[in-house]
Design an enzyme around this catalytic site. Structure first.
Site, mmCIF file in Angstrom:
data_model
loop_
_atom_site.group_PDB
_atom_site.id
_atom_site.type_symbol
_atom_site.label_atom_id
_atom_site.label_comp_id
_atom_site.label_asym_id
_atom_site.label_seq_id
_atom_site.Cartn_x
_atom_site.Cartn_y
_atom_site.Cartn_z
ATOM 1 N N ASP A 1 8.797 -2.656 29.611
ATOM 2 C CA ASP A 1 9.338 -2.210 30.896
ATOM 3 C C ASP A 1 8.469 -2.773 32.018
ATOM 4 O O ASP A 1 7.689 -3.699 31.809
ATOM 5 C CB ASP A 1 9.499 -0.686 30.952
ATOM 6 C CG ASP A 1 8.169 0.066 31.032
ATOM 7 O OD1 ASP A 1 7.103 -0.569 31.175
ATOM 8 O OD2 ASP A 1 8.198 1.316 30.950
ATOM 9 N N HIS B 1 4.552 -1.803 31.011
ATOM 10 C CA HIS B 1 4.003 -1.534 29.686
ATOM 11 C C HIS B 1 4.434 -2.586 28.674
ATOM 12 O O HIS B 1 5.603 -2.978 28.631
ATOM 13 C CB HIS B 1 4.461 -0.155 29.212
ATOM 14 C CG HIS B 1 4.143 0.927 30.191
ATOM 15 N ND1 HIS B 1 5.054 1.373 31.131
ATOM 16 C CD2 HIS B 1 3.009 1.630 30.393
ATOM 17 C CE1 HIS B 1 4.495 2.331 31.860
ATOM 18 N NE2 HIS B 1 3.248 2.493 31.440
ATOM 19 N N SER C 1 -0.800 6.101 30.208
ATOM 20 C CA SER C 1 0.375 5.738 29.417
ATOM 21 C C SER C 1 0.116 4.641 28.401
ATOM 22 O O SER C 1 0.930 4.438 27.502
ATOM 23 C CB SER C 1 1.529 5.316 30.339
ATOM 24 O OG SER C 1 1.160 4.200 31.116
#
Length: 369
Positions: free
Chosen positions: A334, A337, A44
């Site tokens: 978040d 991240h 990610s």
């Protein structure tokens, strides 16, 4: 030992009109003489939206993700652009769209195969992600497409000139804690780290065998001190980082440069850039004001302690969440991240950093040579 909530909070250790317009040129014929493509692999940290197109809950295709720059959710786990987006910008390339994006058939500028939640091991979040082996198979499809459309020689030159960017490994370690895997009891730390690095080595060698020569890598971030890990630790012990995972991170980050140095001596023409993402993030977490931030440990978006519960956007089973008024003041967007601003700062370091942070080459040197 972490409970299964640990796995629920970690998905990434790790398509705008501009993309569509810029990449609308045909692959047929020669690309610009000097440009080097960018091929992106991993999790990610680099996923530009591939997970939007597979059957998975590991997605960020809803607001407030993407509300900066793109102004809509693209599937990136950030409020805006990722490190790889800024690297493409530095290299004067268009933003590289996710490989699985419908209509994406033009690869002369590169391709992004990264998948949130993916690891170096097939078993990591199996069935929910595009594992590294599958990402490599997609690359082979791209290579065949380039050969078909450009001819063997031009495709070979493009593949040789390209930069291959990797962010992978973190999810392999977080996953075994999140699932309370038997691996924790049957493998030593060193054995498991060796298995993860062995798969990364195999991926590098496969790309090298197909003509790739220039590679970029990140060290693992401080997994145990990210907001989701702090939330788990507070639930269990009341404070601090989730230190059980830290020995794996340290072993990995110590072994990776040695592995790359060894490959450099064995593989003719192999060149690489390794940037210290761990120290970069740790410094901003502990000294946010030094880099223009106000908060280094609590996430902008989420719920619970440190906003470490991955509820940002209210689409993952927990509807209520908090969203800070100005994400640019935060290191983390978040629970796992960074914000776009952090991604931009790291991309600059990766692009033009000095040997004390990015070595033996920075990405600028790889792109220009």
């Amino acid at each position: 030992m972490a409970n299964t909530s640990f796995h629920n909070f970690i998905f990434g250790f790790c398509t705008s009109l501009l993309i569509i317009t810029t990449l609308s040129h045909s692959e047929r014929g020669s690309s610009k003489k000097e440009h080097a493509p960018l091929f992106i692999f991993g999790d990610s940290i680099f996923d530009a939206g591939n997970n939007n197109y597979i059957n998975t809950s590991l997605r960020a295709n809803f607001l407030p993700y993407g509300d900066v720059f793109f102004k809509y959710p693209t599937g990136r786990f950030s409020n805006g652009r990722l490190i790889s987006d800024f690297i493409a910008e530095c290299a004067k390339l268009p933003i590289i769209p996710p490989y699985l994006q419908p209509g994406n058939h033009q690869f002369t500028y590169g391709a992004n195969f990264a998948s949130a939640g993916a690891g170096a091991l097939v078993e990591t979040s199996q069935g929910l992600v595009i594992d590294l082996t599958s990402q490599l198979s997609y690359f082979e499809q791209v290579r065949k497409s380039l050969r078909k459309n450009l001819g063997d020689e031009k495709a070979k030159t493009l593949i040789s000139r390209a930069i291959y960017l990797f962010s992978v490994g973190g999810n392999d370690y977080s996953y075994i804690f999140g699932t309370n895997s038997s691996i924790l009891r049957t493998y030593s730390r060193r054995e498991f780290v060796g298995t993860v690095l062995g798969n990364i080595t195999a991926a590098i060698k496969e790309i090298y065998k197909k003509g790739g020569r220039n590679f970029g890598f990140l060290s693992l971030d401080p997994l145990g001190c990210l907001p989701f890990a702090r939330a788990v630790e507070q639930e269990q012990k009341g404070h601090g980082c989730f230190e059980e995972i830290t020995p794996y991170v340290k072993l990995h980050n110590k072994a990776l440069p040695k592995l790359l140095q060894k490959l450099e001596t064995k593989l003719k023409g192999f060149r690489y850039s390794l940037s210290d993402y761990n120290e970069f993030l740790r410094d901003r977490m502990n000294n946010p004001s030094k880099y223009g931030f106000e908060e280094g440990k609590v996430a902008c978006c989420g719920s619970g302690p440190y906003r470490g519960i991955l509820s940002c956007g209210g689409e993952r089973g927990i509807k209520e969440y908090y969203l800070c008024p100005n994400a640019s003041k935060y290191v983390f967007f978040d629970s796992a991240h960074p914000t776009e601003r952090v991604n931009q700062q790291f991309a600059r370091l990766f692009w033009s950093g000095t040997p004390n942070s990015t070595a033996p080459y920075n990405l600028k040197a790889l792109f220009e040579n």
